[in-house]
Design a protein around this motif. Structure first.
Motif, PDB file in Angstrom:
ATOM      1  N   ALA A 111       0.769  -1.202   0.022  1.00  0.00           N
ATOM      2  CA  ALA A 111      -0.199  -0.452  -0.342  1.00  0.00           C
ATOM      3  C   ALA A 111       0.958   1.328   0.255  1.00  0.00           C
ATOM      4  O   ALA A 111       0.381   2.266  -0.449  1.00  0.00           O
ATOM      5  N   GLN A 112       2.164   1.436  -0.109  1.00  0.00           N
ATOM      6  CA  GLN A 112       2.786   2.481   0.462  1.00  0.00           C
ATOM      7  C   GLN A 112       3.287   2.472  -0.295  1.00  0.00           C
ATOM      8  O   GLN A 112       3.819   4.202  -0.639  1.00  0.00           O
ATOM      9  N   THR A 139     -11.125  13.511  -5.976  1.00  0.00           N
ATOM     10  CA  THR A 139     -10.008  12.604  -5.387  1.00  0.00           C
ATOM     11  C   THR A 139      -9.122  13.339  -4.028  1.00  0.00           C
ATOM     12  O   THR A 139      -8.513  13.309  -3.293  1.00  0.00           O
ATOM     13  N   THR A 185      -0.885  15.148  -8.785  1.00  0.00           N
ATOM     14  CA  THR A 185      -0.363  13.582  -8.076  1.00  0.00           C
ATOM     15  C   THR A 185      -1.368  12.895  -7.587  1.00  0.00           C
ATOM     16  O   THR A 185      -1.190  13.039  -6.536  1.00  0.00           O
ATOM     17  N   SER A 193      -6.412  15.581  -4.499  1.00  0.00           N
ATOM     18  CA  SER A 193      -5.364  16.405  -4.591  1.00  0.00           C
ATOM     19  C   SER A 193      -5.602  17.099  -6.826  1.00  0.00           C
ATOM     20  O   SER A 193      -7.070  16.563  -7.628  1.00  0.00           O
ATOM     21  N   CYS A 196      -0.523  11.578   0.914  1.00  0.00           N
ATOM     22  CA  CYS A 196      -0.928  10.851   0.318  1.00  0.00           C
ATOM     23  C   CYS A 196      -2.559  10.663   1.203  1.00  0.00           C
ATOM     24  O   CYS A 196      -3.127   9.900   0.485  1.00  0.00           O
ATOM     25  N   PRO A 216       4.046   6.496   4.494  1.00  0.00           N
ATOM     26  CA  PRO A 216       5.679   6.199   2.962  1.00  0.00           C
ATOM     27  C   PRO A 216       6.752   6.535   3.631  1.00  0.00           C
ATOM     28  O   PRO A 216       7.987   5.986   3.038  1.00  0.00           O
ATOM     29  N   ARG A 261      -7.083  17.631  -0.154  1.00  0.00           N
ATOM     30  CA  ARG A 261      -5.663  17.388   0.959  1.00  0.00           C
ATOM     31  C   ARG A 261      -5.082  17.977   1.267  1.00  0.00           C
ATOM     32  O   ARG A 261      -4.218  18.256   0.302  1.00  0.00           O
ATOM     33  N   LEU A 266       1.532   3.380  -3.710  1.00  0.00           N
ATOM     34  CA  LEU A 266       0.543   3.855  -3.906  1.00  0.00           C
ATOM     35  C   LEU A 266       0.667   5.512  -4.603  1.00  0.00           C
ATOM     36  O   LEU A 266       0.643   5.159  -5.220  1.00  0.00           O
ATOM     37  N   PRO A 267       1.070   6.384  -3.524  1.00  0.00           N
ATOM     38  CA  PRO A 267       1.563   7.500  -3.688  1.00  0.00           C
ATOM     39  C   PRO A 267       3.418   7.626  -5.053  1.00  0.00           C
ATOM     40  O   PRO A 267       2.826   8.542  -5.607  1.00  0.00           O
ATOM     41  N   CYS A 314      -3.842  10.616  -6.049  1.00  0.00           N
ATOM     42  CA  CYS A 314      -3.948   9.127  -5.479  1.00  0.00           C
ATOM     43  C   CYS A 314      -4.788   8.832  -4.899  1.00  0.00           C
ATOM     44  O   CYS A 314      -5.491   8.037  -3.439  1.00  0.00           O
ATOM     45  N   ARG A 356       3.133   9.663  -8.910  1.00  0.00           N
ATOM     46  CA  ARG A 356       4.614  10.584  -9.409  1.00  0.00           C
ATOM     47  C   ARG A 356       5.515  10.011 -10.611  1.00  0.00           C
ATOM     48  O   ARG A 356       6.272  10.965 -10.501  1.00  0.00           O
ATOM     49  N   LEU A 412      -2.559   8.324   3.753  1.00  0.00           N
ATOM     50  CA  LEU A 412      -2.775   6.743   3.981  1.00  0.00           C
ATOM     51  C   LEU A 412      -3.247   6.920   5.547  1.00  0.00           C
ATOM     52  O   LEU A 412      -3.625   5.989   6.236  1.00  0.00           O
ATOM     53  N   CYS A 456     -13.692  18.387  -0.068  1.00  0.00           N
ATOM     54  CA  CYS A 456     -12.372  16.872  -0.376  1.00  0.00           C
ATOM     55  C   CYS A 456     -10.641  17.505  -0.584  1.00  0.00           C
ATOM     56  O   CYS A 456      -9.626  16.502   0.042  1.00  0.00           O
ATOM     57  N   ALA A 458       1.986   3.327   9.194  1.00  0.00           N
ATOM     58  CA  ALA A 458       1.536   3.598   7.795  1.00  0.00           C
ATOM     59  C   ALA A 458       1.933   4.337   6.452  1.00  0.00           C
ATOM     60  O   ALA A 458       1.627   4.326   5.029  1.00  0.00           O
TER      61      ALA A 458
END
Lengths: 372, 146
Positions: free
Chosen positions: A63-64, A151, A156, A153, B106, B74, B47, A66-67, A158, A71, B108, B45, B72
């Motif tokens: 999962a990490q 989303t 970029t 953003s 992100c 990254p 972020r 994903l970001p 995610c 990019r 997470l 929404c 979590a």
């Protein structure tokens, strides 16, 4: 042309194009051996923004990573999201709800339109025309607003998660997207009048920058580059994934093998993407956007998995090798622009420098994706 | 010869068509916004960087110092610390630091939080001249809000 390319004195000089040059769209360096204005040899030098995405993937949980996917190709981030989540879902055997798949396709296609619009503006900018960029950014802004409302953003993204998407759309998304489709359809004739039919653009692009189908096959070029050379290949049609088989759309193919053909492929693709989005909005089912039984820590079964998606620049493939642990054993990313750039050295031999830059623009390079 | 002349005429005409479009758009309303004098509302929404939420009843943080967000992340940009206190069930938050220089927004961490103790802020004016300005002490920020 070739008569001029070989001077009797055989005197050549080396010209550095980049790494900081507006026409290379980032930090690409091309070492050109020039004979006057003509290119004898071109050698792309890569790696200026290499960030070890593949190695990073091996050191993070599934999962990490994903970001990171957003990019690499920052212009069509959602397709990269899609490629990665699809391969992990295939590996871990996660079922995705239908609504989530529709949302994925709708947002990814919106993102593709925004990518093509940005390419359109930047490409004309390379050729010396400034104002089309502003028109394209005006339209692109609407897409960014729509995608931001879903989303969170603007560039970029995610947005996709294993088993679905991050959150559901709001009430304004569907009417907003429909209004945008109508707006862009109304504006497309304007773009064609302003740019496509412009005599200067036609003279710069027609019969310039030949890339034969043979060369595309040799270097593995995909996307609009190979479709502009008469090869009908689109991952969405030929190795369909997600809900693309249910969508009715055409793959624009031009066989003139010139810069103008690649330009036309992308302009037609905008219309086709709008068709896909429209059908997606019509068929959008109700239901959850996230699969119910997604384990918190994903540990796909041992094995080797591959999944390819069609991004705005061509076929993007992810290969993961899982050893059953919570990190990938190997993560290989096949980026389309890397192959598309590889043919540049051969394609631009004997060309005038300004024509070679037009050819480079028509390849639609995104450097972070080449270097990864 | 006729083709040549026809190309010159149609080519010149194409330039006038383009010019006509530019002139037509010149008289249409302006689409840009004069930032920073005018700003646009952020979507719900959006972020931004993360922020601690407060419990409506107690006014305190909802964080239970489980460290899920820390795991979590990254980029390892979250530091959470807590201590046991007498008379209080579970751990009490003593430090919640976000190193925004490394954060890639992100989200997470927010998803992993079991008590919805963190949320996204709507800050986007984050220009600064010192690196230290981006080490956010979120606990202090929450206390300053109360």
């Amino acid at each position: 042309m070739s008569a001029f390319a070989k001077s009797e004195a055989n005197e050549t000089f080396v010209l550095n194009l980049g790494p900081q040059h507006p026409a290379t769209h980032g930090v690409l360096r091309v070492k050109l051996t020039m004979d006057g204005e003509y290119i004898v040899e071109a050698e792309p030098v890569l790696g200026y923004i290499h960030r070890m995405h593949e190695k990073m993937g091996e050191n993070r949980t599934w999962a990490q990573f994903l970001p990171n996917t957003g990019r690499m190709d920052y212009l069509h981030a959602l397709a990269y999201n899609h490629g990665y989540v699809s391969v992990v879902e295939r590996a871990a055997g996660i079922e995705v709800p239908e609504r989530a798949e529709y949302l994925r396709v709708i947002t990814a296609e919106l993102n593709r339109v925004s990518s093509h619009l940005l390419w359109f503006g930047a490409f004309i900018l390379d050729l010396g025309g400034f104002s089309p960029l502003l028109y394209a950014f005006d339209d692109r802004e609407h897409i960014l607003d729509l995608l931001e409302s879903v989303t969170g953003s603007r560039l970029t993204y995610c947005y996709f998660r294993f088993g679905g998407v991050y959150n559901d759309i709001d009430d304004n998304f569907v009417p907003g997207t429909r209004a945008f489709i109508k707006r862009l359809r109304d504006r497309m004739p304007m773009y064609h009048n302003l740019v496509t039919k412009n005599i200067i653009l036609m003279k710069r692009l027609q019969e310039v920058g030949p890339i034969s189908a043979e060369m595309c096959r040799k270097y593995g070029a995909t996307g609009p580059v190979c479709r502009g050379s008469g090869i009908n290949f689109d991952v969405r049609k030929h190795e369909p994934y997600s809900i693309y088989p249910e969508m009715d759309f055409d793959v624009p193919v031009y066989d003139q093998c010139e810069s103008m053909a690649r330009y036309m492929v992308r302009m037609d693709e905008i219309e086709q993407s709008l068709r896909i989005i429209e059908q997606g909005l019509d068929k959008l089912p109700e239901g959850p956007v996230m699969a119910e039984k997604v384990p918190k820590i994903i540990k796909p079964a041992k094995g080797d998995y591959y999944h390819a998606v069609e991004t705005a620049r061509g076929s993007f493939g992810v290969r993961v090798v899982s050893d059953g642990s919570n990190t990938p054993y190997r993560l290989k990313l096949r980026s389309p622009t890397f192959s598309n750039l590889s043919l540049f050295g051969e394609a631009c031999q004997g060309m005038l420098l300004p024509d070679a830059l037009a050819l480079m623009g028509s390849l639609d390079l995104v450097i972070p994706e080449i270097d990864r | 010869m006729i083709d040549y002349l026809r190309e010159i005429i149609s080519g010149t005409w194409s330039l006038f068509v383009g010019l006509g479009i530019t002139i037509r758009y010149f008289f249409q309303p302006v689409v840009t916004v004069q930032y920073p004098y005018q700003t646009l509302p952020m979507t719900p929404c959006f972020r931004g960087h993360i922020e601690l939420t407060k419990d409506e009843e107690t006014g305190e943080t909802k964080c239970i110092v489980c460290g899920m967000c820390q795991k979590a992340c990254p980029s390892n940009c979250i530091t959470v610390n807590g201590e046991k206190r007498e008379g209080v069930k579970g751990k009490v938050l003593t430090e919640y630091t976000l190193d925004f220089t490394k954060c890639s927004l992100c989200g997470l961490c927010v998803e992993s939080c079991p008590t919805a103790a963190i949320t996204f802020s709507k800050d986007y004016n984050l220009a600064g001249v010192r690196k230290e300005a981006y080490i956010f002490d979120l606990k202090k920020r929450l206390e300053a809000k109360n």
